[in-house]
Design a protein around this motif. Sequence first.
Motif, mmCIF file in Angstrom:
data_model
loop_
_atom_site.group_PDB
_atom_site.id
_atom_site.type_symbol
_atom_site.label_atom_id
_atom_site.label_comp_id
_atom_site.label_asym_id
_atom_site.label_seq_id
_atom_site.Cartn_x
_atom_site.Cartn_y
_atom_site.Cartn_z
ATOM 1 N N VAL A 4 -0.029 0.892 -7.186
ATOM 2 C CA VAL A 4 0.848 -0.151 -6.657
ATOM 3 C C VAL A 4 1.119 -1.189 -7.748
ATOM 4 N N ALA A 5 2.286 -1.792 -7.684
ATOM 5 C CA ALA A 5 2.673 -2.744 -8.730
ATOM 6 C C ALA A 5 2.118 -4.130 -8.468
ATOM 7 N N ARG A 6 2.297 -4.627 -7.254
ATOM 8 C CA ARG A 6 1.844 -5.973 -6.901
ATOM 9 C C ARG A 6 1.138 -5.922 -5.557
ATOM 10 N N ALA A 7 0.096 -6.723 -5.427
ATOM 11 C CA ALA A 7 -0.632 -6.784 -4.166
ATOM 12 C C ALA A 7 -1.016 -8.223 -3.865
ATOM 13 N N PHE A 8 -0.681 -8.659 -2.664
ATOM 14 C CA PHE A 8 -1.016 -10.002 -2.188
ATOM 15 C C PHE A 8 -2.046 -9.870 -1.069
ATOM 16 N N VAL A 9 -2.887 -10.872 -0.912
ATOM 17 C CA VAL A 9 -3.897 -10.836 0.139
ATOM 18 C C VAL A 9 -3.903 -12.149 0.904
ATOM 19 N N HIS A 23 -10.709 -8.782 -7.085
ATOM 20 C CA HIS A 23 -10.051 -7.470 -7.011
ATOM 21 C C HIS A 23 -8.699 -7.413 -7.720
ATOM 22 N N GLY A 24 -8.321 -8.461 -8.408
ATOM 23 C CA GLY A 24 -7.076 -8.419 -9.148
ATOM 24 C C GLY A 24 -5.828 -8.502 -8.292
ATOM 25 N N LEU A 25 -5.881 -9.307 -7.228
ATOM 26 C CA LEU A 25 -4.751 -9.510 -6.333
ATOM 27 C C LEU A 25 -4.268 -10.953 -6.446
ATOM 28 N N THR A 26 -3.223 -11.287 -5.697
ATOM 29 C CA THR A 26 -2.734 -12.654 -5.612
ATOM 30 C C THR A 26 -2.943 -13.167 -4.191
ATOM 31 N N ALA A 27 -3.623 -14.284 -4.050
ATOM 32 C CA ALA A 27 -3.889 -14.843 -2.724
ATOM 33 C C ALA A 27 -2.659 -15.572 -2.202
#
Length: 405
Positions: free
Chosen positions: A197-202, A216-220
């Motif tokens: 996946v390219a981008r992941a938000f949480v 985990h290398g995501l964006t909150a």
Amino acid sequence: MSVIARTADHATHGLAVVERLTPAAAGLATDLAALDGVVGSVVVATCNRVEVLAELGVPDAGKAVDDFLSQRLGPDAADLTRRSDAALTVHLFRLACGLESQVVGEREINGQLRRALSRARRAGTASFGLAHTIEAASRASRRVENETGLAGRGRSIVAVGLDLVGRFVELPGCTVVLVGTGNYAGAVTAALHDRGVARAFVSSASGRAEQFADRHGLTAIADDDLAHHLTEADLLVTCRGFGGPAVPLDAVEAALAQRAAERPLAVLDLAVTHDVDARVADLPGVHVIDLAAIHASVPPADTEQVRLAEQILDEELAAFEADMAIRGIGPDIAALQAWSRGIVDAEIARLGDNPDAEASAIALRRVGASLVHLPTVLLRQAAAEDRASGLLHDLRDLLANGQEA
């Protein structure tokens, strides 16, 4: 001591029962461990099952556990599968090895068992018997993973769910919004990274989004920004499971109003209690995949790999039973050693003020330890081979007569 389990699972009771019981799992181990006669408790709640484990100090405590569960869980408690002692040990080993899972061989359940044990330890409810059994089952699971191909790619609920998602959106290069930061979210994130996946938000109502994202290398993102980020997302994954929709209908409708009509939105709802409002599935361009859909699409397990896993399981169970048998004669060995020390101490006392008393005492203690060593080894070997009963009977008679003399 005795260990018992009360279980609801996808195969025997169905997902609807598991869903009803899951909210009651919070705090259950602590409440059970507080009951008279209960030594400890561990509770495992996953998308496929609820396992209530307890170690009893007295046999009658089992009724107290059942009475409490009837009050806490309602009518479903009467239908729970009941296991104890040897049958429970076999069940936990099979469970940890993924042989009781909907996706046979999946690795997630072993991690869930270990995390449940960790929570019980932090809460002070993890008794020796339960902890020792779960740890041994986990070791068996690692052998199955290392020595068979059963836990390969596609052998998990998350992997099957993402395979289904791939029918609607291209996972490599896509944008994902993840709702939830619990233990299951970690497995989801690893699988998403693996799929490119390219981008992941949480997002998280618990306030842990920032910490989880950093790890985990995501964006909150904030909860109230969910609709905004859904306008750019190809996939929404939810694994919060708190018993109420984490993604309301209006949030998805607002996002769809800002998207191109032909652009699909895949929704992977991994919560047994359904995180996504059921009406979302009726919206145009939205494809909802829930646990029921995943279970209907589980790939069959390789027969030879299952056979190898069963063989490993049998070996590990035999080793565990031998270990427990050896531990069971611990008090008898301790009594034998104490008896020997008593005789040696009595002889040392008779030495009085003899100039050689100290050297003689050391020699006597060595002789006493040597004489006890061989019976100890033979007793442990006999216990491991399930033939210690007669020896223990004779030993107890010897010690009893020795004390009387």
